[in-house]
Motif scaffolding. Structure first.
Motif, short mmCIF file in Angstrom:
data_model
loop_
_atom_site.label_atom_id
_atom_site.label_comp_id
_atom_site.label_asym_id
_atom_site.label_seq_id
_atom_site.Cartn_x
_atom_site.Cartn_y
_atom_site.Cartn_z
N UNK A 16 20.36 -9.27 -11.58
CA UNK A 16 18.97 -9.56 -11.19
C UNK A 16 18.52 -8.59 -10.09
N UNK A 17 19.43 -8.31 -9.16
CA UNK A 17 19.13 -7.33 -8.12
C UNK A 17 18.83 -5.97 -8.74
N UNK A 18 19.67 -5.56 -9.69
CA UNK A 18 19.48 -4.26 -10.33
C UNK A 18 18.16 -4.21 -11.10
N UNK B 164 0.82 -1.21 0.00
CA UNK B 164 0.00 0.00 0.00
C UNK B 164 0.85 1.27 0.00
N UNK B 165 2.11 1.13 0.38
CA UNK B 165 3.03 2.27 0.38
C UNK B 165 3.90 2.31 -0.89
N UNK B 166 3.55 1.45 -1.86
CA UNK B 166 4.30 1.36 -3.12
C UNK B 166 5.77 0.96 -2.88
N UNK B 167 5.95 0.11 -1.90
CA UNK B 167 7.27 -0.48 -1.62
C UNK B 167 7.20 -1.95 -2.00
N UNK B 168 8.03 -2.38 -2.93
CA UNK B 168 8.09 -3.79 -3.30
C UNK B 168 9.18 -4.47 -2.49
N UNK B 169 8.96 -5.75 -2.20
CA UNK B 169 9.92 -6.53 -1.42
C UNK B 169 10.09 -7.88 -2.11
N UNK B 170 11.31 -8.18 -2.51
CA UNK B 170 11.60 -9.42 -3.22
C UNK B 170 12.90 -10.04 -2.69
N UNK B 171 13.09 -11.31 -2.98
CA UNK B 171 14.36 -11.95 -2.61
C UNK B 171 15.06 -12.47 -3.86
N UNK B 172 16.38 -12.52 -3.77
CA UNK B 172 17.22 -13.10 -4.81
C UNK B 172 17.99 -14.24 -4.15
N UNK B 173 17.90 -15.43 -4.74
CA UNK B 173 18.44 -16.64 -4.13
C UNK B 173 19.58 -17.21 -4.98
N UNK B 174 20.83 -16.81 -4.68
CA UNK B 174 21.95 -17.31 -5.47
C UNK B 174 22.27 -18.77 -5.15
N UNK B 175 22.79 -19.45 -6.16
CA UNK B 175 23.37 -20.78 -5.95
C UNK B 175 24.84 -20.64 -5.62
N UNK B 176 25.66 -21.52 -6.16
CA UNK B 176 27.10 -21.44 -5.92
C UNK B 176 27.69 -20.31 -6.76
#
Length: 262
Positions: A221-223, A174-186
């Protein structure tokens, strides 16, 4: 809603954090950095950000403390605001659950889950107060999704951070803040005992792409998640592992085929 091009990247003295800070600078972000032990490496990241024409600030940071969130306030004051938080700082261990001491369990959980929560909470509060939206990106691991022998605390913390990501995505939308995760392997980093160049020279027959990942491949991916291109993406986990987590079923199929040939 356009968030300001002002970012904080924890654990940015080396590895994925440093690569992320440099790439965000390329995309026009001023960057607040954190440093735990390696001050010299942090200076290198500062120079890389400044070489791209952006401002950089460094603050000491220990994710395993109850005051971990304070680093956000210190960096926001220097940056003049906040649009993106990238939670990278973390640690690992190699102890079977039967051998894992409570002190070591708590150290890993505090560094990999408590600290990221406190930092994300403080960053979200800053973004809500500013009213300009924002992005929170938590770097977890493939072990957000799959177990690993000898990493009970690490896996539990990363899985917890993955679920925290989803809950905060629900609450902050509702505050226009997105939250995501990035899951690296090796990924070829000091933490995995490799140099960055090893990403293209080490063979990994058990990985569909046949090699470890490069830090820049995670940073990209983060960028993306920090960019306007990801404005409608929230509560998601992006696995960056060369297909490694696909191999469990494949391994089972191979064992079944071998059994049928007997």
């Amino acid at each position: 809603m356009s968030h300001p091009r002002l970012a904080i990247v924890t654990g940015s003295d080396s590895g994925i954090g440093a690569a992320t800070a440099e790439l965000l600078a390329v995309e026009g972000y001023d960057v607040g950095l954190t440093c735990h032990h390696d001050v010299e490496a942090a200076r290198g990241t500062v120079e890389a950000v400044e070489a791209r024409g952006q401002r950089a600030f460094v603050e000491p940071f220990d994710a395993a403390t109850a005051t971990a969130g304070d680093v956000v306030d210190r960096l926001v004051e220097q940056l003049g605001g906040l649009g993106v938080l990238v939670n990278v700082a973390g640690t690992g261990h190699s102890d079977l659950a039967l051998d894992l001491s409570y002190d070591r369990w708590r150290e890993v959980m505090a560094t990999d889950l408590d600290g990221p929560f406190l930092v994300a909470q403080r960053a979200a509060q800053r973004m809500v107060d500013a009213g300009t939206g924002g992005r929170i990106i938590n770097v977890t691991s493939v072990h957000e999704h799959v177990p690993r022998v000898g990493s009970a605390a690490y896996c539990a913390a990363k899985a917890g951070l993955g679920m925290l990501t989803q809950v905060m995505a629900l609450e902050l939308g509702e505050h226009q803040i997105t939250v995501n995760s990035v899951a690296p392997g090796e990924i070829a980093t000091q933490m995995t005992g490799m140099d960055e160049a090893d990403a293209y020279h080490q063979e990994r027959p058990g990985n569909p792409l046949g090699r470890p990942g490069h830090v820049a491949e995670v940073a990209s991916v983060i960028a993306f998640l920090a960019s306007p291109r990801a404005a409608y993406v929230t509560g998601s986990s992006y696995t960056v592992d060369g297909g490694l987590t696909l191999m469990a079923a494949h391994g089972h199929d191979q064992e079944s085929a071998s059994w049928r040939e007997v």
